[in-house]
Design a protein around this motif. Structure first.
Motif, PDB file in Angstrom:
ATOM      1  N   TRP A 237     -25.525 -46.297 -11.333  1.00  0.00           N
ATOM      2  CA  TRP A 237     -26.212 -45.545 -10.289  1.00  0.00           C
ATOM      3  C   TRP A 237     -27.661 -45.261 -10.687  1.00  0.00           C
ATOM      4  O   TRP A 237     -28.562 -45.356  -9.856  1.00  0.00           O
ATOM      5  CB  TRP A 237     -25.478 -44.221  -9.989  1.00  0.00           C
TER       6      TRP A 237
ATOM      7  N   GLN B 115     -28.428 -36.603  -3.301  1.00  0.00           N
ATOM      8  CA  GLN B 115     -27.279 -37.277  -2.693  1.00  0.00           C
ATOM      9  C   GLN B 115     -26.187 -37.524  -3.739  1.00  0.00           C
ATOM     10  O   GLN B 115     -25.006 -37.286  -3.478  1.00  0.00           O
ATOM     11  CB  GLN B 115     -27.698 -38.609  -2.067  1.00  0.00           C
ATOM     12  N   ARG B 116     -26.587 -37.994  -4.919  1.00  0.00           N
ATOM     13  CA  ARG B 116     -25.606 -38.265  -5.971  1.00  0.00           C
ATOM     14  C   ARG B 116     -24.958 -36.970  -6.448  1.00  0.00           C
ATOM     15  O   ARG B 116     -23.758 -36.941  -6.717  1.00  0.00           O
ATOM     16  CB  ARG B 116     -26.273 -39.000  -7.155  1.00  0.00           C
TER      17      ARG B 116
ATOM     18  N   GLU C 153     -22.276 -36.097  -4.130  1.00  0.00           N
ATOM     19  CA  GLU C 153     -21.101 -36.948  -4.352  1.00  0.00           C
ATOM     20  C   GLU C 153     -20.283 -36.442  -5.536  1.00  0.00           C
ATOM     21  O   GLU C 153     -19.056 -36.332  -5.444  1.00  0.00           O
ATOM     22  CB  GLU C 153     -21.524 -38.393  -4.621  1.00  0.00           C
TER      23      GLU C 153
ATOM     24  N   GLN D  86     -18.363 -33.363  -4.753  1.00  0.00           N
ATOM     25  CA  GLN D  86     -17.144 -33.662  -3.991  1.00  0.00           C
ATOM     26  C   GLN D  86     -16.012 -34.075  -4.924  1.00  0.00           C
ATOM     27  O   GLN D  86     -14.866 -33.679  -4.735  1.00  0.00           O
ATOM     28  CB  GLN D  86     -17.401 -34.756  -2.941  1.00  0.00           C
ATOM     29  N   TYR D  87     -16.326 -34.889  -5.929  1.00  0.00           N
ATOM     30  CA  TYR D  87     -15.303 -35.281  -6.906  1.00  0.00           C
ATOM     31  C   TYR D  87     -14.767 -34.043  -7.630  1.00  0.00           C
ATOM     32  O   TYR D  87     -13.573 -33.942  -7.893  1.00  0.00           O
ATOM     33  CB  TYR D  87     -15.856 -36.273  -7.935  1.00  0.00           C
TER      34      TYR D  87
END
Length: 138
Positions: A91, A126-127, A130, A133-134
C-alpha cells in the motif's frame, strides 16, 4: 516510507523493518522547524505557510495511521500479521506512486510539495479508515 526489498528477503525481516520504520513516506518528509509551531493553520498567511500547514496535516494523518496500524498488528499473530505487513508495504508503494502520478504535471512548480502532501494526506486518511474497520471487526 519507501522500502525496497531484495528478492528472497524473508517476510520476517520485511515485517520487522515495517514495524521499526512505520509507514511514513521518506519522500514526503521534511524537517519540522520551530517556526511551524507558530503558524495558525486556521488562517495561514502566504503560500509558504499554506504549504507548511498542508505538510503538518499530512504528518498528523501519517502519525494516526501508524498508531492504528500498530494497534491492529498487535492483535494479529502468525500468517495474518505477515499478510497485513506485506499488504501495508504494498500500500505504501501504491500510495507513493499514485500521488507522484497525480501531481506529475506540477513538478518543478512551487506548489508541487503542497499538492503531493495533499494527495498523501487524502490517501493516508483513507487507509487509516480501512485499518480502523479491520479493528472494529476484531
Amino acid at each position: 516510507m519507501k522500502i525496497e526489498f531484495r528478492k528472497g528477503r524473508s517476510l520476517f525481516w520485511s515485517s520487522a523493518l515495517l514495524a521499526i520504520f512505520g509507514t511514513t513516506s521518506v519522500s514526503a518528509q521534511s524537517p519540522s522547524f520551530p517556526i511551524a509551531q507558530q503558524i495558525n493553520c486556521d488562517r495561514p498567511q502566504g503560500d509558504a505557510q499554506v504549504r507548511t500547514c498542508i505538510r503538518l496535516r499530512y504528518e498528523a494523518s501519517d502519525q494516526r495511521l501508524n498508531e492504528v496500524y500498530k494497534q491492529l498488528i498487535s492483535q494479529l499473530s502468525g500468517e495474518e500479521r505477515s499478510l497485513l505487513s506485506e499488504a501495508q508495504l504494498g500500500w505504501i508503494q501504491l500510495r507513493d506512486k499514485t500521488c507522484e502520478f497525480e501531481v506529475y504535471k506540477s513538478r518543478g512548480g512551487t506548489g508541487y510539495g503542497g499538492f503531493l502532501n495533499e494527495c498523501l494526506d487524502r490517501m493516508t486518511k483513507q487507509r487509516t479508515a480501512e485499518l480502523e474497520q479491520y479493528l472494529k471487526q476484531r
